[in-house]
Structures are given as structure tokens and as C-alpha cells.
Design a protein around this motif. Structure first.
Motif, PDB file in Angstrom:
ATOM      1  N   ILE A 301       3.925  -3.072  25.584  1.00  0.00           N
ATOM      2  CA  ILE A 301       5.276  -3.550  25.848  1.00  0.00           C
ATOM      3  C   ILE A 301       6.163  -2.329  25.305  1.00  0.00           C
ATOM      4  O   ILE A 301       5.800  -1.860  24.213  1.00  0.00           O
ATOM      5  N   LYS A 302       7.035  -1.874  26.163  1.00  0.00           N
ATOM      6  CA  LYS A 302       7.755  -0.700  25.760  1.00  0.00           C
ATOM      7  C   LYS A 302       8.805  -0.959  24.803  1.00  0.00           C
ATOM      8  O   LYS A 302       9.321  -2.228  24.366  1.00  0.00           O
ATOM      9  N   GLY A 303       9.193  -0.207  23.603  1.00  0.00           N
ATOM     10  CA  GLY A 303       9.879  -0.297  22.526  1.00  0.00           C
ATOM     11  C   GLY A 303      11.221  -0.693  22.767  1.00  0.00           C
ATOM     12  O   GLY A 303      11.778  -1.633  22.214  1.00  0.00           O
ATOM     13  N   GLU A 304      11.714  -0.093  23.919  1.00  0.00           N
ATOM     14  CA  GLU A 304      12.966  -0.455  24.350  1.00  0.00           C
ATOM     15  C   GLU A 304      13.330  -2.004  24.635  1.00  0.00           C
ATOM     16  O   GLU A 304      14.178  -2.777  24.363  1.00  0.00           O
ATOM     17  N   VAL A 305      12.287  -2.332  25.262  1.00  0.00           N
ATOM     18  CA  VAL A 305      12.404  -3.685  25.957  1.00  0.00           C
ATOM     19  C   VAL A 305      12.326  -4.766  24.718  1.00  0.00           C
ATOM     20  O   VAL A 305      13.135  -5.753  24.534  1.00  0.00           O
ATOM     21  N   LEU A 306      11.351  -4.474  23.615  1.00  0.00           N
ATOM     22  CA  LEU A 306      11.386  -5.178  22.381  1.00  0.00           C
ATOM     23  C   LEU A 306      12.579  -5.215  21.707  1.00  0.00           C
ATOM     24  O   LEU A 306      13.369  -6.141  21.390  1.00  0.00           O
ATOM     25  N   ALA A 312      19.412  -9.273  21.586  1.00  0.00           N
ATOM     26  CA  ALA A 312      19.873 -10.642  21.932  1.00  0.00           C
ATOM     27  C   ALA A 312      19.773 -11.721  21.182  1.00  0.00           C
ATOM     28  O   ALA A 312      20.728 -12.848  21.262  1.00  0.00           O
ATOM     29  N   ASN A 313      18.682 -11.628  20.008  1.00  0.00           N
ATOM     30  CA  ASN A 313      18.643 -12.612  19.326  1.00  0.00           C
ATOM     31  C   ASN A 313      19.220 -12.328  18.018  1.00  0.00           C
ATOM     32  O   ASN A 313      18.807 -12.966  16.934  1.00  0.00           O
ATOM     33  N   GLY A 314      20.124 -11.312  18.020  1.00  0.00           N
ATOM     34  CA  GLY A 314      21.028 -10.872  16.714  1.00  0.00           C
ATOM     35  C   GLY A 314      20.169 -10.052  15.707  1.00  0.00           C
ATOM     36  O   GLY A 314      20.774 -10.114  14.330  1.00  0.00           O
ATOM     37  N   VAL A 315      19.370  -9.544  15.893  1.00  0.00           N
ATOM     38  CA  VAL A 315      18.503  -8.487  14.930  1.00  0.00           C
ATOM     39  C   VAL A 315      18.216  -7.177  15.620  1.00  0.00           C
ATOM     40  O   VAL A 315      17.953  -6.812  16.485  1.00  0.00           O
ATOM     41  N   ILE A 316      19.003  -6.425  14.746  1.00  0.00           N
ATOM     42  CA  ILE A 316      18.972  -4.735  15.252  1.00  0.00           C
ATOM     43  C   ILE A 316      18.060  -4.336  14.568  1.00  0.00           C
ATOM     44  O   ILE A 316      17.691  -4.042  13.202  1.00  0.00           O
ATOM     45  N   VAL A 317      16.874  -3.768  15.271  1.00  0.00           N
ATOM     46  CA  VAL A 317      15.882  -2.708  14.900  1.00  0.00           C
ATOM     47  C   VAL A 317      16.026  -1.738  15.817  1.00  0.00           C
ATOM     48  O   VAL A 317      16.681  -1.296  16.808  1.00  0.00           O
ATOM     49  N   SER A 318      14.966  -0.614  15.613  1.00  0.00           N
ATOM     50  CA  SER A 318      14.992   0.795  16.449  1.00  0.00           C
ATOM     51  C   SER A 318      13.734   0.918  17.070  1.00  0.00           C
ATOM     52  O   SER A 318      12.690   0.403  16.559  1.00  0.00           O
ATOM     53  N   THR A 319      13.585   1.741  17.955  1.00  0.00           N
ATOM     54  CA  THR A 319      12.362   2.259  18.412  1.00  0.00           C
ATOM     55  C   THR A 319      12.075   3.526  17.426  1.00  0.00           C
ATOM     56  O   THR A 319      12.605   3.472  16.273  1.00  0.00           O
ATOM     57  N   SER A 320      10.868   3.982  17.687  1.00  0.00           N
ATOM     58  CA  SER A 320      10.244   4.674  16.030  1.00  0.00           C
ATOM     59  C   SER A 320      11.314   5.566  15.523  1.00  0.00           C
ATOM     60  O   SER A 320      11.286   5.623  14.162  1.00  0.00           O
ATOM     61  N   SER A 321      12.056   6.294  16.267  1.00  0.00           N
ATOM     62  CA  SER A 321      13.147   6.947  15.531  1.00  0.00           C
ATOM     63  C   SER A 321      14.337   7.078  16.300  1.00  0.00           C
ATOM     64  O   SER A 321      14.245   7.115  17.492  1.00  0.00           O
ATOM     65  N   LYS A 370       9.593 -15.351  18.540  1.00  0.00           N
ATOM     66  CA  LYS A 370      10.146 -15.967  19.642  1.00  0.00           C
ATOM     67  C   LYS A 370       9.944 -14.807  20.571  1.00  0.00           C
ATOM     68  O   LYS A 370       9.728 -15.308  21.675  1.00  0.00           O
ATOM     69  N   VAL A 371      10.564 -13.586  20.275  1.00  0.00           N
ATOM     70  CA  VAL A 371      10.505 -12.486  21.061  1.00  0.00           C
ATOM     71  C   VAL A 371       8.995 -12.020  21.555  1.00  0.00           C
ATOM     72  O   VAL A 371       8.780 -11.838  22.948  1.00  0.00           O
ATOM     73  N   LEU A 372       8.293 -12.502  20.850  1.00  0.00           N
ATOM     74  CA  LEU A 372       6.753 -12.102  21.159  1.00  0.00           C
ATOM     75  C   LEU A 372       6.248 -13.170  22.439  1.00  0.00           C
ATOM     76  O   LEU A 372       5.629 -12.537  23.314  1.00  0.00           O
ATOM     77  N   LYS A 373       6.590 -14.366  22.123  1.00  0.00           N
ATOM     78  CA  LYS A 373       6.247 -15.287  23.356  1.00  0.00           C
ATOM     79  C   LYS A 373       6.900 -14.894  24.418  1.00  0.00           C
ATOM     80  O   LYS A 373       6.275 -15.024  25.499  1.00  0.00           O
ATOM     81  N   GLN A 374       8.382 -14.630  24.414  1.00  0.00           N
ATOM     82  CA  GLN A 374       8.956 -14.195  25.629  1.00  0.00           C
ATOM     83  C   GLN A 374       8.334 -12.845  26.377  1.00  0.00           C
ATOM     84  O   GLN A 374       8.103 -13.000  27.512  1.00  0.00           O
ATOM     85  N   VAL A 375       8.178 -11.808  25.633  1.00  0.00           N
ATOM     86  CA  VAL A 375       7.850 -10.589  26.115  1.00  0.00           C
ATOM     87  C   VAL A 375       6.046 -10.790  26.759  1.00  0.00           C
ATOM     88  O   VAL A 375       5.769 -10.193  27.697  1.00  0.00           O
ATOM     89  N   LYS A 376       5.315 -11.529  26.164  1.00  0.00           N
ATOM     90  CA  LYS A 376       4.026 -11.884  26.604  1.00  0.00           C
ATOM     91  C   LYS A 376       4.215 -12.590  27.924  1.00  0.00           C
ATOM     92  O   LYS A 376       3.275 -12.044  28.704  1.00  0.00           O
ATOM     93  N   GLY A 377       4.919 -13.394  28.227  1.00  0.00           N
ATOM     94  CA  GLY A 377       5.264 -14.154  29.487  1.00  0.00           C
ATOM     95  C   GLY A 377       5.516 -13.029  30.702  1.00  0.00           C
ATOM     96  O   GLY A 377       4.896 -12.894  31.526  1.00  0.00           O
ATOM     97  N   GLU A 378       6.568 -12.205  30.047  1.00  0.00           N
ATOM     98  CA  GLU A 378       6.893 -11.190  30.949  1.00  0.00           C
ATOM     99  C   GLU A 378       5.797 -10.216  31.330  1.00  0.00           C
ATOM    100  O   GLU A 378       5.513  -9.964  32.602  1.00  0.00           O
TER     101      GLU A 378
END
Ligand SMILES: Cc1ncc(COP(=O)(O)O)c(C=O)c1O
Length: 385
Positions: A301-306, A312-321, A370-378
Motif C-alpha cells: 500500500i502506498k503511503g499517500e493512499v494511507l 478522510a477520517n480526521g487524522v493527519i499523519v505523513s509519509t516518511s518525511s 478501520k483504514v487497514l480494513k478498507q485498504v486491504k479490500g482495495e
């Protein structure tokens, strides 16, 4: 929104913003001007310099205000290298430095310096043997960061300093931008690093402020020439209000270091335990790393997809830098650590700051699951197509 990208930058503190406005209103005069208002600005600037020197355990003559971390790194490495060619023209950096160190080293290569890159292990910690083998009598600058900005690996700064001083005549510079306010840094004494770098915007102060600090007097060339401000080492009208609040932020970060680090460590350990059962998640950070950074990746899974799904679920994280966020190349840090291919493109970084709460971390875990379940489906849909 829950902001967990504090290693990219932090939100300026309310008291910092207030102090900044006040300082701009009262102390806007040029500190180099001879009139009364200039003298007042200059004395406030001097007090700020003193405060920083006190926290860092050095003298005020050894504090140079700059525009931030990148400039400080450029100034220290280029300035020391160019002014001390009689000592040699060999520079050592680690393979996992920030671009502002790596690109500075590369630029110096065009001026006839040779560069060596110290290897790291799978956790991003430098191999001391490799450093020892690379030090020569021509080594003039060694630049190794305290905490890695992408994965939080902590480098053994005191051991490195000792090795560099015992085995060479080189100056040892530490990029402490990610560590200041989270880990102690021992600067004083003959065995400490010779220079360190701090950036304001990582400490709830303002973007465009930073410090290059020296343990004792060194011979160094400026990189910005002009009116000779900052003891002739960094020309340009000095940004008094920025630096006044930088001093305040440095003091506050130092005073709250233990408390904040304990809070961050608890969250980091909790997240490690939370992530462990997910077999598809690879955690790059270790429990021995910096308390405020945790990076991980999900196979394929690409970082930007994650990060988009988390956002979209209200949590801001980043790719590795943040510096790598706009290209999808594998980061040099991830490469140097030998992260397996299927995980290398998907690294995300979660970084805590002083405004985060226990509730934020609980929500992060809920959203991640939640996101993990979504992206695994993708991925399954993709594989079947
Ligand atoms: C380790 C490290 N060094 C240098 C920098 C550059 O600092 P600045 O953004 O203040 O130029 C950063 C910023 O991300 C960093 O994390």
C-alpha cells in the motif's frame, strides 16, 4: 482534525504568538541602529542569545541566529569545511541525514571535498565500526544527526563525539532538530559535539527561525555575506521578534522535556503493542528510538493512499518525511535501513507533539484499524482485476 505530523512542523504555541506580536510592536527597531530604540532591540536580542546559551551550556558568543534548520546545517558544514581546508578535505555524514546535510555535502563535492557515508543497521542506527574505518587524518567535518526525522532512530552522539575526537582532528556537528526538547544533549565538555543545529518551527516557535550553536570558538566562514551582523557570521537584519520567541520556545521545550518525553514514550510503546498483532504491518521504528516518532508500512500500500484515508477520517499523519511527500521514490533512509521492497513505498510517520492527548491516540488506533480494513479490500480488488 487530530494533528500527528509534529516532526514536519508544530503549531505555534499561544504564548509564543502573543510574545511575537508584542515584540513586533515594541522592538521592531533594527538592533544595529545606534538610536535608543535600536539599542533596546539589541539588548533584548542579547538577552535571548544569553538564554539560549544557558540552556545549551555554552556562551552567548557561540550562538548564531539563522533562518532555520536548513540554513544552520548549511552554514556549519560549509562554513567549517571551507575555513579549515588546512586540516583536510574529507567529510563524513551518515547515510540517513536530512537533505539539508546530504545536499550540502554533495555541493561541497563540487568544491573538491570527498564525502563518505556511514552505514546504518536495520533500525537506522549508525555502525560505529564503519565510522571508525572512515575517519582519516584528512577528515575535517563529521555530521551525524541525533534523531532521524523519518524513523526516529537515535544515534549514540556521545560515543560518536568521543570517537571523532580521539581518531581525528575533525569538527563534529550534530543536527539536533528532531531531538531538542525530547532528548537531553550533552554539549559541554571536551568530549561533546562541536556544533549543533536547532530549528524553531519544530519547537512550537515560528518558521524561519533557527540556531547554529558552537561549543567553543571555531574558525568558520559565513555563507551569507553583507552587513556583518551576527558577529560577522550571518549577515542580514536580525529578526529580533522571531529570535526572542525562539529563545522562549527553547527554554520551554527544555523545561518540559522530561514530562513530554514520558508522555510520548508511553504512547509510542502503546502503539508498538497495538501494531504488533497486524501481520501485514511492518514497524520501522523501535522502542529504543525517539519517543515522539513511530513509522510503519503496510505491504503493497502506498503511503499517500494511507495518509489520504486517515485524513478522510480526521487524522493527519505523513509519509516518511514531509520533504519526500511529493514524490513516490523510496526514501534514502528506508533504503539505507534495508526495509523489504514490499514495504518500502508505503511508509507513514506518526509524530506526537505537546498538544496531543490520550484521546488523540485512542482515535488514531480506531481510525488505523478501520483504514487497514478498507485498504486491504482495495488490494484484493486490485489483485483480482
Ligand atoms: C532532521 C532535520 N534536519 C533539518 C531539517 C530542516 O529544518 P528547517 O525546516 O528548519 O529548514 C529538518 C526539517 O524537517 C529535520 O527534520
Amino acid at each position: 482534525m487530530i494533528y500527528l505530523d509534529n516532526s514536519a512542523t508544530t503549531k505555534p504555541d499561544e504564548q509564543i504568538l502573543k510574545a511575537f506580536v508584542q515584540a513586533n510592536k515594541r522592538f521592531f527597531a533594527n538592533p544595529a541602529s545606534l538610536h535608543e530604540m535600536g539599542v533596546e532591540s539589541n539588548s533584548l536580542l542579547g538577552r535571548s542569545r544569553q538564554q539560549i546559551a544557558q540552556v545549551l551550556n555554552t556562551t552567548e558568543e557561540q550562538i548564531v541566529f539563522t533562518s532555520g534548520g536548513s540554513e544552520s546545517n548549511n552554514f556549519i558544514i560549509k562554513g567549517l569545511a571551507r575555513a579549515n581546508t588546512h586540516r583536510g578535505k574529507h567529510i563524513i555524514v551518515s547515510a540517513v541525514e536530512h537533505a539539508s546535510v546530504l545536499e550540502t555535502a554533495r555541493a561541497l563535492e563540487h568544491e573538491g571535498f570527498t564525502i563518505d557515508y556511514v552505514k546504518v543497521d536495520h533500525q537506522g542506527v549508525i555502525k560505529l565500526d564503519d565510522l571508525k574505518n572512515k575517519l582519516t587524518k584528512d577528515t575535517v567535518v563529521v555530521s551525524i544527526m541525533h534523531v532521524n526525522n523519518e524513523v526516529g532512530a537515535i544515534q549514540p552522539i556521545q560515543e560518536i563525539a568521543q570517537l571523532v575526537h580521539e581518531e581525528s582532528r575533525a569538527f563534529f556537528h550534530v543536527d539536533a532538530i528532531q531531538s531538542f526538547g525530547k532528548l537531553p544533549i550533552q554539549f559541554a565538555g571536551e568530549q561533546g559535539p562541536d556544533a549543533i543545529t536547532i530549528s524553531g518551527h519544530k519547537l512550537n516557535a515560528l518558521k524561519g527561525s533557527g540556531v547554529a550553536a558552537f561549543r567553543k570558538r571555531v574558525t568558520i566562514e559565513p555563507i551569507i555575506h553583507g552587513g556583518g551582523q551576527e558577529m560577522g557570521l550571518r549577515s542580514g537584519t536580525v529578526a529580533v521578534p522571531q529570535n526572542v520567541v525562539l529563545a522562549k520556545a527553547i527554554r520551554l521545550a527544555d523545561e518540559s522535556r522530561q514530562e513530554n518525553s514520558a508522555k510520548y514514550s508511553a504512547w509510542r510503546n502503546d502503539l508498538h503493542a497495538f501494531l504488533e498483532p497486524f501481520t501485514e504491518v511492518y514497524v520501522l521504528s523501535s522502542n529504543e528510538g525517539a519517543p515522539h516518532i513511530i513509522s510503519c508500512s503496510i505491504a503493497g500500500i502506498k503511503g499517500e493512499v494511507l495518509i489520504n484515508a486517515m485524513q478522510a477520517n480526521g487524522v493527519i499523519v505523513s509519509t516518511s518525511s514531509a520533504c519526500h511527500s511529493k514524490d513516490s521514490k523510496v526514501s534514502h533512509v528506508v533504503q539505507a535501513m534495508g526495509v523489504p521492497d514490499e514495504y518500502a513505498r508505503g511508509v507513514i510517520r506518526i509524530s506526537f507533539g505537546k498538544d496531543n492527548t490520550d484521546e488523540d491516540i485512542a482515535e488514531l488506533k480506531r481510525v488505523f484499524e478501520k483504514v487497514l480494513k478498507q485498504v486491504k479490500g482495495e488490494v484484493k480488488k486490485y489483485e483480482m482485476a
